[in-house]
Motif scaffolding. Structure first.
Motif, PDB file in Angstrom:
ATOM      1  N   VAL A   1       3.761  36.869 110.081  1.00  0.00           N
ATOM      2  CA  VAL A   1       2.990  36.749 111.599  1.00  0.00           C
ATOM      3  C   VAL A   1       1.487  37.981 111.533  1.00  0.00           C
ATOM      4  N   THR A   2       0.962  36.916 112.814  1.00  0.00           N
ATOM      5  CA  THR A   2      -0.618  37.592 112.278  1.00  0.00           C
ATOM      6  C   THR A   2      -0.808  38.335 114.373  1.00  0.00           C
ATOM      7  N   ILE A   3      -1.778  40.120 114.326  1.00  0.00           N
ATOM      8  CA  ILE A   3      -1.732  40.597 115.378  1.00  0.00           C
ATOM      9  C   ILE A   3      -3.535  40.196 115.265  1.00  0.00           C
ATOM     10  N   TRP A   4      -3.088  39.325 116.430  1.00  0.00           N
ATOM     11  CA  TRP A   4      -4.868  38.975 116.833  1.00  0.00           C
ATOM     12  C   TRP A   4      -5.452  41.028 117.819  1.00  0.00           C
ATOM     13  N   GLU A   5      -6.797  41.078 117.008  1.00  0.00           N
ATOM     14  CA  GLU A   5      -6.916  42.488 117.982  1.00  0.00           C
ATOM     15  C   GLU A   5      -7.602  42.931 119.089  1.00  0.00           C
ATOM     16  N   LYS A   6      -7.612  41.195 119.714  1.00  0.00           N
ATOM     17  CA  LYS A   6      -7.522  41.357 121.174  1.00  0.00           C
ATOM     18  C   LYS A   6      -6.676  41.812 122.094  1.00  0.00           C
ATOM     19  N   SER A   7      -5.336  41.235 121.519  1.00  0.00           N
ATOM     20  CA  SER A   7      -3.558  41.503 121.880  1.00  0.00           C
ATOM     21  C   SER A   7      -3.744  43.260 122.049  1.00  0.00           C
ATOM     22  N   ALA A   8      -4.242  44.138 121.428  1.00  0.00           N
ATOM     23  CA  ALA A   8      -4.675  45.196 121.662  1.00  0.00           C
ATOM     24  C   ALA A   8      -3.474  46.201 121.552  1.00  0.00           C
TER      25      ALA A   8
ATOM     26  N   VAL B   1       5.835  27.299 109.326  1.00  0.00           N
ATOM     27  CA  VAL B   1       5.318  27.778 110.371  1.00  0.00           C
ATOM     28  C   VAL B   1       5.407  29.367 110.375  1.00  0.00           C
ATOM     29  N   SER B   2       4.282  29.982 111.301  1.00  0.00           N
ATOM     30  CA  SER B   2       3.245  30.930 111.281  1.00  0.00           C
ATOM     31  C   SER B   2       3.462  31.636 112.761  1.00  0.00           C
ATOM     32  N   LEU B   3       3.599  33.119 113.188  1.00  0.00           N
ATOM     33  CA  LEU B   3       3.072  33.475 114.306  1.00  0.00           C
ATOM     34  C   LEU B   3       2.649  34.345 114.807  1.00  0.00           C
ATOM     35  N   ALA B   4       1.997  33.992 116.248  1.00  0.00           N
ATOM     36  CA  ALA B   4       0.978  35.050 115.791  1.00  0.00           C
ATOM     37  C   ALA B   4       0.690  36.033 117.720  1.00  0.00           C
ATOM     38  N   VAL B   5       0.262  37.127 117.709  1.00  0.00           N
ATOM     39  CA  VAL B   5       0.973  37.897 118.908  1.00  0.00           C
ATOM     40  C   VAL B   5      -0.193  38.005 119.394  1.00  0.00           C
ATOM     41  N   THR B   6      -0.495  37.530 120.754  1.00  0.00           N
ATOM     42  CA  THR B   6      -1.140  37.572 121.754  1.00  0.00           C
ATOM     43  C   THR B   6      -1.635  38.374 122.463  1.00  0.00           C
ATOM     44  N   GLY B   7      -2.273  37.559 123.999  1.00  0.00           N
ATOM     45  CA  GLY B   7      -2.729  38.479 125.127  1.00  0.00           C
ATOM     46  C   GLY B   7      -0.791  38.217 125.607  1.00  0.00           C
ATOM     47  N   TRP B   8      -0.863  37.006 125.846  1.00  0.00           N
ATOM     48  CA  TRP B   8       0.642  36.961 126.295  1.00  0.00           C
ATOM     49  C   TRP B   8       1.980  37.438 125.143  1.00  0.00           C
ATOM     50  N   SER B   9       1.781  37.553 124.315  1.00  0.00           N
ATOM     51  CA  SER B   9       2.902  38.720 123.334  1.00  0.00           C
ATOM     52  C   SER B   9       3.317  40.211 124.558  1.00  0.00           C
ATOM     53  N   THR B  10       4.658  39.570 123.879  1.00  0.00           N
ATOM     54  CA  THR B  10       5.488  41.979 124.288  1.00  0.00           C
ATOM     55  C   THR B  10       5.971  41.732 123.297  1.00  0.00           C
ATOM     56  N   ILE B  11       5.939  43.341 122.578  1.00  0.00           N
ATOM     57  CA  ILE B  11       6.944  43.732 121.124  1.00  0.00           C
ATOM     58  C   ILE B  11       7.424  44.808 122.180  1.00  0.00           C
ATOM     59  N   HIS B  12       9.313  45.451 121.205  1.00  0.00           N
ATOM     60  CA  HIS B  12       9.659  45.547 121.606  1.00  0.00           C
ATOM     61  C   HIS B  12       9.956  46.644 120.270  1.00  0.00           C
ATOM     62  N   PHE B  13       9.680  48.161 120.206  1.00  0.00           N
ATOM     63  CA  PHE B  13      10.513  48.712 118.965  1.00  0.00           C
ATOM     64  C   PHE B  13      11.898  49.140 119.814  1.00  0.00           C
ATOM     65  N   PRO B  14      12.948  48.700 118.805  1.00  0.00           N
ATOM     66  CA  PRO B  14      14.203  49.792 118.912  1.00  0.00           C
ATOM     67  C   PRO B  14      14.078  50.925 118.073  1.00  0.00           C
ATOM     68  N   ASN B  15      13.597  51.273 117.811  1.00  0.00           N
ATOM     69  CA  ASN B  15      13.333  52.666 116.748  1.00  0.00           C
ATOM     70  C   ASN B  15      12.849  53.586 117.540  1.00  0.00           C
ATOM     71  N   ARG B  16      11.522  52.605 118.265  1.00  0.00           N
ATOM     72  CA  ARG B  16      10.723  54.057 119.477  1.00  0.00           C
ATOM     73  C   ARG B  16      11.300  53.908 120.311  1.00  0.00           C
ATOM     74  N   GLY B  17      12.457  53.038 120.553  1.00  0.00           N
ATOM     75  CA  GLY B  17      12.927  53.096 122.117  1.00  0.00           C
ATOM     76  C   GLY B  17      12.597  52.743 123.716  1.00  0.00           C
ATOM     77  N   ARG B  18      11.151  52.344 123.428  1.00  0.00           N
ATOM     78  CA  ARG B  18      10.209  51.243 124.120  1.00  0.00           C
ATOM     79  C   ARG B  18       9.322  49.991 124.167  1.00  0.00           C
ATOM     80  N   TRP B  19       8.961  49.882 124.911  1.00  0.00           N
ATOM     81  CA  TRP B  19       8.647  48.473 125.200  1.00  0.00           C
ATOM     82  C   TRP B  19       6.740  48.398 125.052  1.00  0.00           C
ATOM     83  N   TRP B  20       6.304  47.568 124.600  1.00  0.00           N
ATOM     84  CA  TRP B  20       4.853  47.300 124.987  1.00  0.00           C
ATOM     85  C   TRP B  20       4.887  46.101 124.921  1.00  0.00           C
ATOM     86  N   GLU B  21       4.377  46.009 126.172  1.00  0.00           N
ATOM     87  CA  GLU B  21       3.485  44.895 126.503  1.00  0.00           C
ATOM     88  C   GLU B  21       1.683  44.170 127.236  1.00  0.00           C
ATOM     89  N   ALA B  22       1.239  43.792 126.350  1.00  0.00           N
ATOM     90  CA  ALA B  22      -0.518  43.105 126.908  1.00  0.00           C
ATOM     91  C   ALA B  22      -0.521  43.184 128.186  1.00  0.00           C
TER      92      ALA B  22
END
Length: 299
Positions: free
Chosen positions: A247-254, A278-299
């Motif tokens: 998984v690659t997280i791009w700088e522009k995704s913030a 096959v590999s994945l990339a987190v871009t500005g369209w991606s959404t991340i959920h942290f179950p242990n943190r109890g919150r969402w992050w969305e670009a």
């Protein structure tokens, strides 16, 4: 010879001062002395403006002391009480928008998933009429024995497939049986189909079988290493029970910083290929959920 008819008047010092207050001062030659010291008095307009400035919070000059310049103690208490009340109202309003935010986010995500699935089924119906959500329920064509078996299997699959109701799964099983498949084959095919459907969290081991560019996964951050380019914020491996992927997280995704050992769920990750895998990339369209943190992050 003194006269008993004479009368005397006792005058106090204060009375003397009052009587002399109106007398004009003279010099030693008995010449009146004129006081040339100018007397400054505020105009009516200046007095009105002074009252406005003293009572309006915006007109009060800033001061480094504890007291507010230009107001009485009563006015100062009213001003501070009003400021405290406004701060309390602002804090309550801010907390009110945050309470239940995670729940609302989950509800919105679930509703969007249903909408995407319905849109996908409508498009699929142009190729496969059985996929049309407006089509009559195929289970009506099953025998009582077949219907009982389909209902039993749909209950079992509903426990393994998030986001799919028992009725929706039963409908798909019924379609497969009506098409001539035996129940065992129908269960396997339907499970694999729904498991990788749009909007579903796909097992990492199934990523190579998906034929679309955006996918969602849920896994544990196994390891992270230094990026090879300044445009990359983080890069590493994320794994689940079925496999692992880069998984690659791009700088522009913030995107926020992820940590090794952390559980993450990534929605709308861009699927691509890296060195034949096959590999994945987190871009500005991606959404991340942290179950242990109890919150969402969305670009």
């Amino acid at each position: 010879m003194s006269s008993n008819n004479s009368s005397s008047k006792v005058v106090t010092v204060d009375e003397q001062a009052f009587e002399q207050a109106g007398e004009q001062t003279v010099d030693e030659d008995s010449v009146p002395v004129v006081d040339e010291t100018p007397v400054f008095e505020a105009t009516v307009k200046q007095e009105i403006q002074a009252k406005v400035d003293a009572n309006h919070p915006d007109g009060i000059a800033e001061t480094n002391t504890e007291r507010i310049h230009g107001v009485t103690l009563e006015q100062e208490e009213r001003i501070k009480a009003r400021e405290a009340e406004l701060e309390r109202i602002s804090s309550q309003a801010e907390l009110g928008t945050q309470e239940g935010r995670e729940k609302r986010t989950r509800e919105i995500a679930a509703r969007r998933s249903v909408e995407r699935r319905a849109t996908f089924q409508k498009r699929a119906a142009s190729v496969d009429p059985m996929a049309d959500p407006d089509r009559a329920d195929p289970r009506a064509e099953l025998t009582q024995e077949e219907l009982a078996a389909v209902n039993k299997q749909s209950m079992r699959l509903a426990e393994k497939l998030d986001g799919w109701s028992r009725a929706a799964i039963g409908r798909r099983l019924g379609e497969a049986v009506v098409d001539g498949k035996d129940l065992t084959s129908a269960v396997v095919n339907v499970f694999e189909e729904l498991q990788t459907a749009p909007g579903q969290v796909i097992p990492i081991g199934k990523l190579e079988e998906v034929d679309r560019n955006e996918v969602s996964i849920d896994g544990r951050v196994e390891t992270l290493w230094d990026p090879s380019h300044p445009s990359i914020a983080q890069v590493g491996l994320i794994a689940d029970e079925s496999g692992q992927t880069r998984v690659t997280i791009w700088e522009k995704s913030a995107a926020p910083w992820i940590e090794e050992g952390e559980q993450v769920r990534i929605h709308k990750a861009a699927r691509n290929w890296y060195e034949g895998r096959v590999s994945l990339a987190v871009t500005g369209w991606s959404t991340i959920h942290f179950p242990n943190r109890g919150r969402w992050w969305e670009a």
